[in-house]
Design an enzyme around this catalytic site. Structure first.
Site, PDB file in Angstrom:
ATOM      1  CE  LYS A 223      12.895 -14.603 -21.771  1.00  0.00           C
ATOM      2  NZ  LYS A 223      12.972 -14.131 -20.407  1.00  0.00           N
TER       3      LYS A 223
ATOM      4  NE  ARG B 163      13.121 -20.279 -17.068  1.00  0.00           N
ATOM      5  CZ  ARG B 163      12.490 -20.445 -18.331  1.00  0.00           C
ATOM      6  NH1 ARG B 163      13.097 -19.802 -19.333  1.00  0.00           N
ATOM      7  NH2 ARG B 163      11.518 -21.362 -18.724  1.00  0.00           N
TER       8      ARG B 163
HETATM    9  N1  PMM Z   1      11.375 -16.611 -19.110  1.00  0.00           N
HETATM   10  C1  PMM Z   1      10.437 -17.352 -19.698  1.00  0.00           C
HETATM   11  C2  PMM Z   1      10.032 -18.453 -18.899  1.00  0.00           C
HETATM   12  N2  PMM Z   1      10.163 -18.674 -17.511  1.00  0.00           N
HETATM   13  N3  PMM Z   1      11.276 -17.853 -15.653  1.00  0.00           N
HETATM   14  C3  PMM Z   1      12.129 -16.830 -15.035  1.00  0.00           C
HETATM   15  N4  PMM Z   1      12.542 -16.863 -13.688  1.00  0.00           N
HETATM   16  N5  PMM Z   1      12.906 -15.834 -15.952  1.00  0.00           N
HETATM   17  C4  PMM Z   1      12.516 -15.698 -17.186  1.00  0.00           C
HETATM   18  O1  PMM Z   1      13.215 -14.810 -17.843  1.00  0.00           O
HETATM   19  C5  PMM Z   1      11.549 -16.590 -18.138  1.00  0.00           C
HETATM   20  C6  PMM Z   1      11.212 -17.690 -16.872  1.00  0.00           C
HETATM   21  C7  PMM Z   1      10.114 -17.372 -20.863  1.00  0.00           C
HETATM   22  O2  PMM Z   1      10.914 -18.207 -21.823  1.00  0.00           O
HETATM   23  P1  PMM Z   1      10.749 -19.679 -22.411  1.00  0.00           P
HETATM   24  O3  PMM Z   1       9.367 -19.764 -22.916  1.00  0.00           O
HETATM   25  O4  PMM Z   1      11.695 -20.013 -23.564  1.00  0.00           O
HETATM   26  O5  PMM Z   1      10.962 -20.911 -21.188  1.00  0.00           O
END
Ligand code: PMM
Length: 267
Positions: free
Chosen positions: A207, A247
């Protein structure tokens, strides 16, 4: 939890796994690297992203879930839409990871309750095209009490909709209506979120706040694919704090960090 974004536009890996064969291959590689759960998403939530049509989202995630389920993987669907959540569970997903905590779709919580799936309720204030203008937590006295209060409301809504308390996981939502400083405050104040009494999932991987932390002398953020060492430090500290899950995009790096942490603890 390893991330499989079946999207053309995610900030970390958009366009790399946006067809079924490549997404499945990536999921299998993450399992081989040690992922316990794969999180399959068909909508990018990067700041400023526009939303796909429901049909597009279904086309992206359902075939990938069906195929990975046939390999015995434990699967989560990353969606804000009840219709997608239900189709994903029918295709073999055991979890619904809703970054909106039920706020984006009024049917979500009842739909999840009816499936019996595990539900991740993330802290969220608004869609990606406007969330970075929603970072004022002064009414709550700061981001940590603000997230605790607002996640607590989502928790009450989950329980009222009939989601099994044993199947709820909470997530503070790093980067969603949060500044970089907010993310650090939340990581530091995670005990207060844990005090809500539910397992925690945390997503810090790749992030922007890590890019800013590691910025060069001119202030240019470190590129997305060069933030892993800092992330691994966070994974280790999160494990030590007892979070339920992390995650992550680089499952190998996180698994290695957890193996070292576990060996140290068990010695
Ligand atoms: N961050 C992203 C997408 N989905 N789900 C949860 N539960 N927690 C998060 O922090 C989260 C998520 C954004 O990241 P990405 O675009 O790399 O998937």
């Amino acid at each position: 939890m390893g991330v499989v974004n079946v999207t053309p536009d995610s900030f970390s890996d958009g366009g790399r796994y946006d067809d079924t064969p490549r997404a499945v291959e990536h999921g299998l590689a993450l399992l081989a690297d040690g992922a316990d759960i794969l999180d399959i998403g068909g909508e990018s939530t990067r700041p400023g992203a526009t939303r796909p049509l429901v049909a597009e989202e279904l086309d992206r995630v359902v075939p990938v879930i069906r195929e990975l389920a046939s390999h015995g993987a434990v699967l989560s669907v990353d969606t804000m839409r009840a219709e997608v959540a239900v189709a994903a569970v029918e295709a073999g997903a055991a979890m619904v990871n809703d970054v909106a905590g039920g706020l984006a779709d009024p049917d979500m919580l009842a739909a999840v309750a009816a499936t019996g799936a595990t539900y991740v309720a993330m802290h969220w204030r608004g869609h990606s095209d406007r969330m970075q203008s929603m970072t004022d937590y002064s009414d709550h006295g700061g981001v940590v009490p603000g997230v605790v209060a607002e996640l607590g409301e989502r928790l009450d809504a989950c329980l009222a909709a009939g989601v099994d308390a044993e199947r709820i996981v909470l997530d503070p939502g790093l980067g969603f209506a949060k500044t970089a400083e907010h993310n650090w405050e939340l990581l530091r104040g995670l005990d207060a979120v844990a005090a809500l009494g539910y397992p925690l999932l945390v997503g810090a991987s790749r992030k922007n706040f890590l890019g800013r932390l590691l910025a060069d002398a001119e202030g240019h953020p470190r590129p997305v694919d060069q933030r892993e060492s800092a992330h691994v430090a966070l994974v280790t500290m999160l494990a030590d704090q007892g979070v339920w899950g992390v995650r992550v995009h680089d499952v190998r790096a996180a698994s290695d960090a957890l193996a070292a942490w576990q060996a140290w603890r068990n010695a």
